[in-house]
Design an enzyme around this catalytic site. Structure first.
Site, short mmCIF file in Angstrom:
data_model
loop_
_atom_site.label_atom_id
_atom_site.label_comp_id
_atom_site.label_asym_id
_atom_site.label_seq_id
_atom_site.Cartn_x
_atom_site.Cartn_y
_atom_site.Cartn_z
N GLY A 174 62.01 23.75 22.80
CA GLY A 174 60.46 24.45 24.02
C GLY A 174 60.80 25.59 23.41
O GLY A 174 61.18 26.54 22.24
N SER A 175 60.51 26.88 24.03
CA SER A 175 60.70 28.72 23.89
C SER A 175 61.95 28.93 23.45
O SER A 175 62.00 29.62 23.48
CB SER A 175 60.77 28.91 25.64
OG SER A 175 58.95 28.19 26.38
N THR A 176 63.39 27.68 23.51
CA THR A 176 63.96 28.99 22.61
C THR A 176 63.56 29.16 21.20
O THR A 176 64.12 29.89 20.81
CB THR A 176 64.87 27.89 22.36
OG1 THR A 176 65.32 26.24 22.58
CG2 THR A 176 65.90 28.26 24.59
N PHE A 177 62.85 28.12 20.50
CA PHE A 177 61.98 27.91 19.22
C PHE A 177 61.09 29.08 19.41
O PHE A 177 60.54 30.15 17.00
CB PHE A 177 61.54 26.30 19.16
CG PHE A 177 60.82 26.35 17.54
CD1 PHE A 177 62.02 26.09 16.73
CD2 PHE A 177 59.77 26.79 17.63
CE1 PHE A 177 61.62 26.24 15.52
CE2 PHE A 177 59.21 27.02 15.42
CZ PHE A 177 60.93 26.53 14.88
N LYS A 178 60.68 30.16 20.36
CA LYS A 178 59.80 31.21 20.13
C LYS A 178 60.70 32.08 19.51
O LYS A 178 59.89 33.73 19.00
CB LYS A 178 59.34 31.62 21.61
CG LYS A 178 58.44 30.12 22.16
CD LYS A 178 57.69 31.05 23.90
CE LYS A 178 57.09 29.75 24.33
NZ LYS A 178 56.72 29.82 25.32
#
Length: 660
Positions: free
Chosen positions: A309-313
């Site tokens: 999810g957004s941690t990969f951003k």
């Protein structure tokens, strides 16, 4: 005397020929036995005439990085029997059954077997061993043995692992370093006749076992304690199926803590800790039990993949900043969605679009369209280049067994939609260890380090036999890009979705994440992973913390489920590492604490120790974590008495319950 007839002569010749043939046959057979089969028969004779009682080597101790014992081998005894030497089996069986508290019929059946050597009982205590020796039972031997013991119970079991009944490593460090931990077993050898009776003038030899080497972990027992406490609390508060966390030192790749709850006790690894699960376990078939054991023992932080999810951003951000396709103040506009190859991909806040924003604000807002555009500017070739550079295409090679690999769409088949979804952490499946390793390179000025849990091997005298040095893998980012991204991460905590991770006096950087969970190959409605990753302090990172809640109930946002637990871990860890807080003027008046000297509370009851610590304005945690109210004696404490700490600091009390 008449001369023999022709017929008699022929008979004599035939008889002579037969005798010579038999004679030469015997010579050939004797030569065959002596020359061709001599060595094999000699070995068989030695085996038949020798009784070999194995003497177990002491398995090496597993220590934390500061020398705290996490897995030890305690001395026990094993009872062996030589059935052929036991003349009065009924009498011996009755005597052994009384001492060992076993069924007499079972003992009798065991020592009546037609075997050279049988094991009667394993891991008995010294009192029982002395009682058997005192009886002087013919044909019964008591040999020293060792049993694996984990003094803190269900503490870091997915790192330590556990052993089989034969002291062989089964999972975790116990399995990965089984060869060095095991040592070499000894032998007690004596000569016997074919019936197994010891020869009066035979040879008897005792070969001392060679103890295994000790393993020194990178794990810090205190930080592990902080992490387990926070994860246990998060599990209860969020109602998650499980919660997992990793704490890494980014400059070396050292894993300082790693835990997943629920877990198990390696002292009784096959028995679930949950009471309901324990009751269900009793009625399970063997195949069901095997599945349960695999679930209990499996380390999901290195073996299982998930959509981050957004941690990969942060990975997309790092690539964009490094390639110069975006800058911290670059302008973006989000209408709440993006159209990619004719498909509408929504932002999580599509109902109230973020509108105009800078790139830094886009990270704070975790706005999907911003990262889709950054990935499009990079293009698939450069985007995949950074996936490779950060190590997502390969395993991290951490020194634990069972590491899994990522699941990444092929660059030729991903297409524009695949690239878009991967930019914000969907459509790509990685392990938690891969993610924290990659993000630790951001904390380490762009240098990617190989994660590790073991730093040294030592002998019984404390001499270092082998030292595992930190391993630099590659330079992923420039120092400039890494610092820029850390400042953006700091703004997420101070001004964005990560405010719950803020720690007064410390510059925290972080990123939230929420992603749908895949079950049986499909996205499961209402089931998510919510997570938070933090770097602290941003100006000189000492730790990186990743925490993941699996299927939290109620609120699903990582900012509300995972961030508070990460804040707790980071706060306690930074204090423990003696990282000095740097308060601003507003914080100084509210949070700056006075120094206090830690009082002596060892040998006191837990209730008394708690009262004294409260008077000194100090908090405490216990080890084990769960202790009955006020029940127990404080055996040790950390920090030690006299140490100077700030008010409200945490003192760890190592408690032995009075009922033990």
């Amino acid at each position: 005397m008449s001369n023999p007839s022709i017929i008699n002569k022929k008979r004599l010749i035939v008889a002579l020929f037969c005798i010579c043939l038999v004679f030469f046959g015997l010579i050939f057979r004797l030569g065959w036995i002596q020359v061709v089969n001599g060595e094999r028969l000699r070995m068989l004779a030695v085996q038949q005439q020798t009784r070999d009682v194995p003497i177990t080597a002491r398995r090496g101790t597993i220590y934390d990085r500061n020398g705290k014992e996490l897995a030890v081998s305690v001395t026990t005894f094993t009872v062996w029997g030589t059935p052929s030497e036991i003349s009065s089996k009924e009498v011996v069986a009755k005597s052994l059954a009384e001492i060992l508290e076993l069924d007499e019929e079972d003992v009798l059946s065991n020592i009546s077997q037609k075997k050279g050597l049988v094991k009667i009982a394993k891991w008995i205590d010294k009192e029982k061993a002395n009682a058997i020796t005192k009886e002087k039972l013919k044909g019964i031997q008591v040999a020293q043995d060792y049993k694996r013991f984990y003094p803190y119970g269900n503490f870091a079991p997915h790192i330590l692992g556990h052993t089989t009944d034969d002291n062989r490593g089964l999972v975790g460090v116990e399995l990965k370093y089984d060869k060095v931990l095991s040592g070499l077993p000894g032998r007690w050898i004596k000569n016997t006749d074919a019936a197994g009776r010891q020869l009066a003038y035979g040879i008897e030899k005792y070969y001392e076992p060679v103890n295994g080497l000790n393993v020194i972990l990178t794990i810090d027992e205190v930080i592990q304690h902080f992490t387990e406490k926070a994860v246990e609390s998060a599990l209860i508060k969020t109602g998650s199926q499980r919660v997992m966390a990793i704490v890494m030192a980014p400059k070396t790749g050292d894993i300082l803590a790693m835990t997943v709850k629920p877990d198990y006790d390696p002292n009784t690894p096959r028995i679930p800790l949950d009471e309901e699960e324990k009751e269900r376990y009793e009625t399970m078939e063997q195949s069901e039990r095997s599945k349960l054991w695999n679930k209990m023992w499996r380390n999901p932080m290195i073996s299982d993949t998930y959509e981050p999810g957004s941690t990969f951003k942060l990975i997309t951000s790092a690539a964009g900043l490094e390639e110069g396709v975006v800058e911290p103040n670059s302008p973006f506009y989000s209408p709440g969605y993006s159209i990619v190859a004719g498909q509408k991909i929504k932002c999580w806040r599509h109902y109230r679009p973020h509108g105009n924003q800078t790139f830094t604000e886009g990270v704070q807002n975790s706005c999907n369209p911003v990262f889709i555009e950054v990935a499009q500017r990079l293009g698939p070739e450069k985007f995949y280049k950074y996936l490779d550079a950060f190590g997502f295409k390969d395993k991290t090679e951490i020194d634990l067994p069972g590491e899994g690999g990522s699941i990444i769409q092929n660059i030729n088949s991903a297409g524009p939609v695949g690239l878009a979804t991967m930019s914000f952490g969907h459509g790509i499946s990685i392990t938690p260890m891969q993610l924290i390793t990659a993000l630790s390179s951001v904390a380490n000025d762009g240098k990617l380090m190989q994660p590790r849990v073991v730093k040294e091997l030592t002998d019984d005298s404390g001499n270092v036999i082998h030292r595992y040095e930190p391993k630099f893998v590659r330079q992923v980012l420039s120092e400039k890009t890494a610092k820029e991204l850390r400042l953006i991460m700091e703004s997420v905590v101070t001004d964005g979705s990560g405010k719950k991770a803020y720690i007064p006096g410390f510059r925290m950087g972080g990123k939230t994440g929420t992603a749908d969970k895949i079950v049986d190959g499909r996205y499961a409605k209402g089931k998510v992973y919510s997570s938070f990753v933090a770097v602290a302090p941003v100006n000189d990172p000492e730790i990186v913390v990743l925490l993941i809640c699996d299927e939290p109930q109620g609120t699903h946002f990582g900012s509300l489920t995972a961030a508070p637990a990460v804040q707790e871990i980071a706060r306690d860890t930074l204090r423990y590492l003696e990282v000095e807080p740097q308060y601003n003027e507003e914080e100084k008046e509210k949070f700056e604490k006075e120094d206090v000297a830690i009082p002596e509370v060892r040998s006191l009851k837990l209730s008394e120790a708690a009262k004294i610590l409260s008077e000194y304005k100090l908090e405490y945690n216990t080890e084990p974590i769960k202790v009955k109210d006020g029940n127990g004696i404080v055996m040790d404490q950390f920090p030690k008495p006299g140490s100077k700490v700030k008010q409200d600091s945490i003192v760890i009390l190592y408690v032995k319950e009075e009922s033990e």
